[in-house]
Design an enzyme around this catalytic site. Structure first.
Site, PDB file in Angstrom:
ATOM      1  N   CYS A   1       0.496   4.614   7.000  1.00 26.82           N
ATOM      2  CA  CYS A   1      -0.160   4.432   8.310  1.00 26.82           C
ATOM      3  C   CYS A   1       0.778   3.653   9.241  1.00 26.82           C
ATOM      4  O   CYS A   1       1.140   2.504   8.954  1.00 26.82           O
ATOM      5  CB  CYS A   1      -1.483   3.707   8.134  1.00 26.82           C
ATOM      6  SG  CYS A   1      -2.497   4.408   6.811  1.00 26.82           S
TER       7      CYS A   1
ATOM      8  N   CYS B   1     -16.982  -8.389   5.113  1.00 29.31           N
ATOM      9  CA  CYS B   1     -16.281  -7.122   4.921  1.00 29.31           C
ATOM     10  C   CYS B   1     -14.999  -7.339   4.125  1.00 29.31           C
ATOM     11  O   CYS B   1     -14.102  -8.061   4.563  1.00 29.31           O
ATOM     12  CB  CYS B   1     -15.975  -6.509   6.286  1.00 29.31           C
ATOM     13  SG  CYS B   1     -15.087  -4.966   6.133  1.00 29.31           S
TER      14      CYS B   1
ATOM     15  N   CYS C   1     -19.516   2.796   8.361  1.00 32.13           N
ATOM     16  CA  CYS C   1     -18.788   2.071   9.400  1.00 32.13           C
ATOM     17  C   CYS C   1     -17.497   2.855   9.624  1.00 32.13           C
ATOM     18  O   CYS C   1     -16.654   2.928   8.723  1.00 32.13           O
ATOM     19  CB  CYS C   1     -18.492   0.641   8.929  1.00 32.13           C
ATOM     20  SG  CYS C   1     -17.410  -0.263  10.046  1.00 32.13           S
TER      21      CYS C   1
ATOM     22  N   ARG D   1     -18.240  -2.117  17.654  1.00 31.62           N
ATOM     23  CA  ARG D   1     -17.571  -3.406  17.391  1.00 31.62           C
ATOM     24  C   ARG D   1     -16.254  -3.525  18.140  1.00 31.62           C
ATOM     25  O   ARG D   1     -15.360  -2.672  18.000  1.00 31.62           O
ATOM     26  CB  ARG D   1     -17.335  -3.600  15.890  1.00 31.62           C
ATOM     27  CG  ARG D   1     -16.728  -4.983  15.577  1.00 31.62           C
ATOM     28  CD  ARG D   1     -16.654  -5.291  14.087  1.00 31.62           C
ATOM     29  NE  ARG D   1     -17.929  -5.060  13.463  1.00 31.62           N
ATOM     30  CZ  ARG D   1     -18.118  -4.268  12.422  1.00 31.62           C
ATOM     31  NH1 ARG D   1     -17.114  -3.647  11.866  1.00 31.62           N
ATOM     32  NH2 ARG D   1     -19.327  -4.108  11.926  1.00 31.62           N
TER      33      ARG D   1
ATOM     34  N   CYS E   1       0.849  -1.195   0.000  1.00 28.88           N
ATOM     35  CA  CYS E   1       0.000   0.000   0.000  1.00 28.88           C
ATOM     36  C   CYS E   1       0.886   1.248   0.000  1.00 28.88           C
ATOM     37  O   CYS E   1       1.860   1.328   0.745  1.00 28.88           O
ATOM     38  CB  CYS E   1      -0.899  -0.008   1.225  1.00 28.88           C
ATOM     39  SG  CYS E   1      -2.036   1.397   1.241  1.00 28.88           S
TER      40      CYS E   1
ATOM     41  N   CYS F   1       0.278  -0.099  10.297  1.00 28.14           N
ATOM     42  CA  CYS F   1      -0.268  -1.077   9.346  1.00 28.14           C
ATOM     43  C   CYS F   1       0.752  -2.044   8.745  1.00 28.14           C
ATOM     44  O   CYS F   1       1.765  -1.630   8.172  1.00 28.14           O
ATOM     45  CB  CYS F   1      -0.987  -0.343   8.225  1.00 28.14           C
ATOM     46  SG  CYS F   1      -1.885  -1.499   7.170  1.00 28.14           S
TER      47      CYS F   1
ATOM     48  N   CYS G   1     -19.915  -5.269   3.092  1.00 23.23           N
ATOM     49  CA  CYS G   1     -19.150  -4.114   3.563  1.00 23.23           C
ATOM     50  C   CYS G   1     -17.823  -4.129   2.804  1.00 23.23           C
ATOM     51  O   CYS G   1     -17.311  -5.205   2.470  1.00 23.23           O
ATOM     52  CB  CYS G   1     -18.899  -4.227   5.064  1.00 23.23           C
ATOM     53  SG  CYS G   1     -17.869  -2.885   5.709  1.00 23.23           S
TER      54      CYS G   1
HETATM   55  N1  SAM Z   1      -6.680   0.644   2.957  1.00 23.11           N
HETATM   56  C1  SAM Z   1      -7.965   0.981   3.438  1.00 23.11           C
HETATM   57  C2  SAM Z   1      -7.944   2.116   4.415  1.00 23.11           C
HETATM   58  O1  SAM Z   1      -6.981   2.251   5.167  1.00 23.11           O
HETATM   59  O2  SAM Z   1      -8.900   2.890   4.441  1.00 23.11           O
HETATM   60  C3  SAM Z   1      -8.694  -0.197   4.027  1.00 23.11           C
HETATM   61  C4  SAM Z   1      -7.973  -1.253   4.828  1.00 23.11           C
HETATM   62  S1  SAM Z   1      -7.227  -0.735   6.377  1.00 23.11           S
HETATM   63  C5  SAM Z   1      -6.253  -2.107   6.795  1.00 23.11           C
HETATM   64  C6  SAM Z   1      -8.597  -0.727   7.510  1.00 23.11           C
HETATM   65  C7  SAM Z   1      -8.362  -0.349   8.941  1.00 23.11           C
HETATM   66  O3  SAM Z   1      -7.721  -1.408   9.627  1.00 23.11           O
HETATM   67  C8  SAM Z   1      -7.473   0.834   9.234  1.00 23.11           C
HETATM   68  O4  SAM Z   1      -8.112   2.052   9.055  1.00 23.11           O
HETATM   69  C9  SAM Z   1      -7.145   0.608  10.691  1.00 23.11           C
HETATM   70  O5  SAM Z   1      -8.087   1.268  11.511  1.00 23.11           O
HETATM   71  C10 SAM Z   1      -7.234  -0.912  10.853  1.00 23.11           C
HETATM   72  N2  SAM Z   1      -5.916  -1.499  11.155  1.00 23.11           N
HETATM   73  C11 SAM Z   1      -4.917  -1.699  10.285  1.00 23.11           C
HETATM   74  N3  SAM Z   1      -3.827  -2.211  10.902  1.00 23.11           N
HETATM   75  C12 SAM Z   1      -4.151  -2.349  12.209  1.00 23.11           C
HETATM   76  C13 SAM Z   1      -3.446  -2.803  13.354  1.00 23.11           C
HETATM   77  N4  SAM Z   1      -2.177  -3.197  13.283  1.00 23.11           N
HETATM   78  N5  SAM Z   1      -4.082  -2.807  14.541  1.00 23.11           N
HETATM   79  C14 SAM Z   1      -5.366  -2.386  14.629  1.00 23.11           C
HETATM   80  N6  SAM Z   1      -6.085  -1.938  13.572  1.00 23.11           N
HETATM   81  C15 SAM Z   1      -5.496  -1.905  12.379  1.00 23.11           C
HETATM   82  C1  DTB Z   2     -11.467  -2.234  11.203  1.00 20.48           C
HETATM   83  O1  DTB Z   2     -11.763  -1.245  11.896  1.00 20.48           O
HETATM   84  N1  DTB Z   2     -10.615  -3.174  11.598  1.00 20.48           N
HETATM   85  C2  DTB Z   2     -10.460  -4.194  10.561  1.00 20.48           C
HETATM   86  C3  DTB Z   2     -11.444  -3.707   9.470  1.00 20.48           C
HETATM   87  N2  DTB Z   2     -11.930  -2.480  10.001  1.00 20.48           N
HETATM   88  C4  DTB Z   2     -11.029  -3.607   8.087  1.00 20.48           C
HETATM   89  C5  DTB Z   2      -9.072  -4.425  10.162  1.00 20.48           C
HETATM   90  C6  DTB Z   2      -8.137  -4.785  11.315  1.00 20.48           C
HETATM   91  C7  DTB Z   2      -6.801  -5.078  10.729  1.00 20.48           C
HETATM   92  C8  DTB Z   2      -5.819  -5.602  11.735  1.00 20.48           C
HETATM   93  C9  DTB Z   2      -4.496  -5.879  11.135  1.00 20.48           C
HETATM   94  C10 DTB Z   2      -4.507  -6.903  10.044  1.00 20.48           C
HETATM   95  O2  DTB Z   2      -5.036  -8.028  10.250  1.00 20.48           O
HETATM   96  O3  DTB Z   2      -3.962  -6.637   8.959  1.00 20.48           O
HETATM   97 FE1  SF4 Z   3      -2.841   1.192   3.351  1.00 20.38          FE
HETATM   98 FE2  SF4 Z   3      -2.859   0.006   5.711  1.00 20.38          FE
HETATM   99 FE3  SF4 Z   3      -3.125   2.628   5.572  1.00 20.38          FE
HETATM  100 FE4  SF4 Z   3      -5.141   1.021   4.679  1.00 20.38          FE
HETATM  101  S1  SF4 Z   3      -4.391   1.213   6.765  1.00 20.38           S
HETATM  102  S2  SF4 Z   3      -4.279   2.855   3.676  1.00 20.38           S
HETATM  103  S3  SF4 Z   3      -3.933  -0.702   3.898  1.00 20.38           S
HETATM  104  S4  SF4 Z   3      -1.307   1.454   4.951  1.00 20.38           S
END
Ligand code: SAM
Ligand code: DTB
Ligand code: SF4
Length: 328
Positions: free
Chosen positions: A68, A108, A199, A271, A64, A71, A139
Site C-alpha cells: 500500500c 479499534c 467500518c 469519521r 507488512c 502506508c 473494532c
Molecule cells: N493491515 C490492515 C489493512 O490494511 O486492512 C489493517 C491496518 S491499515 C493501517 C488500516 C487503514 O489505515 C488502511 O486501509 C488505510 O486506509 C489507513 N492508512 C494507513 N496509512 C495511512 C496514511 N498514511 N494516511 C491515511 N490513512 C492511512
Molecule cells: C482508518 O480508516 N484509519 C485508521 C484506522 N482506520 C485503522 C488508521 C490511520 C493510520 C494512519 C497512519 C498511521 O498512524 O500508521
Molecule cells: Fe499492510 Fe499498511 Fe497495507 Fe494494512 S495498509 S495491508 S498495514 S501495508
C-alpha cells in the site's frame, strides 16, 4: 379469484443506487449549498453536536507484506518505523482501560497483516473478549478475512470490522498491487455475512481525481447495506513511501468529500479520521458541519501522531460538542 382489494401489496424496499453522474452533481454544487444539504441530512438522522470517539491501538506493527503506497507499515518501503510483534494481552488491556477512562466508546485494534494467520487469530479472539468486558465497543482491522475467520471474530464479540476500500476501483492499482479491489469487497461481504458491523472508508489526497473520490463513495453507498462507520482519512504523507511528495488536496475538496459521504450514507457514522493533526480548528469545525460525527481520539493513530486529546477536548468545548456516551 382474489379481488383486487384482497391482494396484499408489499412495497419492495429497493435502495437508491447512486450513479457516477448523480454523485458528481453533489460535488459540483456551490460549497454553501452542499454544506447546507449535508447538515440538513445530518440533523434528520443524528443528534447534532454529538461526536462518537474511537481510540486506536496498533497491536502488531510494521513489516507488512502488502505494498500500500501510503502506508508507513509496509515492508516494501524504508519508513524507519520500529516494528513490533503481536502485543501481549495485558498491554492491550491497559490501553483499552485508558481509552475507557478518557471517554472513548470504541476501541479499534489494528494489525499490519495481509490477513490474520490461524496461529495468531486465537490470541486476537481472546483479546476481543477481554476488551469487551471493559464495556467498550470492539473494532479490529487485521487485513483480509476468510468467512470462517469472520465468524470466529463475531463469536468472540467483535462489534465492528474495519476494512477500507481506500480509493476508487479505477485508481486502486496505482496504490496497491498485492491484493485486488475484489479481495476487499469479498472481505466486507464476509464481515457482513458474519453479522458484524462494517467500518469501511478510504483515503483522499493520494493524487486521485475527483472522479475517484466519487467512485469510492458511490461504491460504499451502493453496497447491499452501507457501512455503519465510514472513516474518511486525509493522507498522512510518510517519508519513504511512494506518496511522500504527492500534491496537497484542496481542503474544501476534503470537506466536500465528507459532505457527500453524509448525503449518500445518511444513517452511517462518518469519521473524520487520519490527518486531523494537520488540520486547523476551523477546518475540523467545517468537517463536523458537513456531517462528520466521529473521530479517532487519542494522541496517536496507529503509528503516527493524532491531534492530542487535550486539544480535542478544548475544541469540543469551544464548539459545544458533546462526546457520545456508550448507550447514546
Ligand atoms: N493491515 C490492515 C489493512 O490494511 O486492512 C489493517 C491496518 S491499515 C493501517 C488500516 C487503514 O489505515 C488502511 O486501509 C488505510 O486506509 C489507513 N492508512 C494507513 N496509512 C495511512 C496514511 N498514511 N494516511 C491515511 N490513512 C492511512
Ligand atoms: C482508518 O480508516 N484509519 C485508521 C484506522 N482506520 C485503522 C488508521 C490511520 C493510520 C494512519 C497512519 C498511521 O498512524 O500508521
Ligand atoms: Fe499492510 Fe499498511 Fe497495507 Fe494494512 S495498509 S495491508 S498495514 S501495508
Amino acid at each position: 379469484m382474489a379481488s383486487v382489494e384482497s391482494v396484499q401489496y408489499v412495497e419492495p424496499i429497493i435502495r437508491h443506487q447512486w450513479s457516477q453522474r448523480e454523485v458528481a452533481e453533489l460535488f459540483e454544487m456551490p460549497f454553501m449549498d452542499l454544506m447546507f444539504q449535508a447538515q440538513q441530512v445530518h440533523r434528520e438522522h443524528f443528534e447534532p453536536n454529538r461526536v462518537q470517539l474511537s481510540t486506536l491501538i496498533s497491536i502488531k506493527t510494521g513489516a507488512c507484506p502488502e505494498d500500500c503506497a501510503y502506508c508507513p507499515q509496509s515492508g516494501h518501503y524504508d519508513t524507519e518505523l520500529e516494528k513490533e510483534k503481536l502485543l501481549p494481552i495485558p498491554e492491550i488491556l491497559e490501553a483499552a482501560q485508558a481509552a475507557v477512562d478518557s471517554g472513548a466508546t470504541r476501541f479499534c485494534m489494528g494489525a499490519a497483516w495481509r490477513n490474520p494467520s490461524d496461529r495468531e487469530l486465537p490470541q486476537v479472539l481472546a483479546t476481543v473478549k477481554a476488551v469487551k468486558e471493559l464495556g467498550l465497543e470492539t473494532c479490529a482491522t487485521l487485513g483480509m478475512l476468510k468467512p470462517e475467520q469472520a465468524h470466529q471474530l463475531a463469536e468472540a464479540g467483535l462489534d465492528y470490522y474495519n476494512h477500507n476500500l481506500d480509493t476508487s476501483e479505477n485508481y486502486y492499482d496505482q496504490i496497491i498491487t498485492t491484493r485486488t479491489y475484489q479481495d476487499r469487497l469479498d472481505t466486507l461481504e464476509a464481515v457482513r455475512d458474519a453479522g458484524m458491523n462494517v467500518c469501511a472508508g478510504g483515503i483522499v489526497g493520494m493524487g486521485e481525481e475527483e472522479s475517484d473520490r466519487i467512485g469510492l463513495l458511490r461504491t460504499l453507498a451502493n453496497l447491499p447495506k452501507p457501512p455503519e462507520s465510514v472513516p474518511i482519512n486525509m493522507l498522512v504523507k510518510i517519508p519513504g513511501t511512494p506518496l511522500e511528495d504527492v500534491a496537497d488536496l484542496d481542503e474544501f475538496d476534503f470537506i466536500r468529500t465528507i459532505a457527500v459521504a453524509r448525503i449518500l450514507m445518511p444513517q452511517s457514522y462518518v469519521r473524520l479520521s487520519a490527518g486531523r493533526d494537520e488540520m486547523n480548528d476551523q477546518m475540523q469545525a467545517l468537517c463536523f458541519m458537513a456531517g462528520a460525527n466521529s473521530i479517532f481520539y487519542g494522541d496517536e493513530l496507529l503509528t503516527t501522531d493524532n491531534a492530542s486529546c487535550k486539544h480535542d477536548r478544548e475544541l469540543f468545548d469551544r464548539l459545544g460538542i458533546q462526546p457520545e456516551s456508550v448507550q447514546a
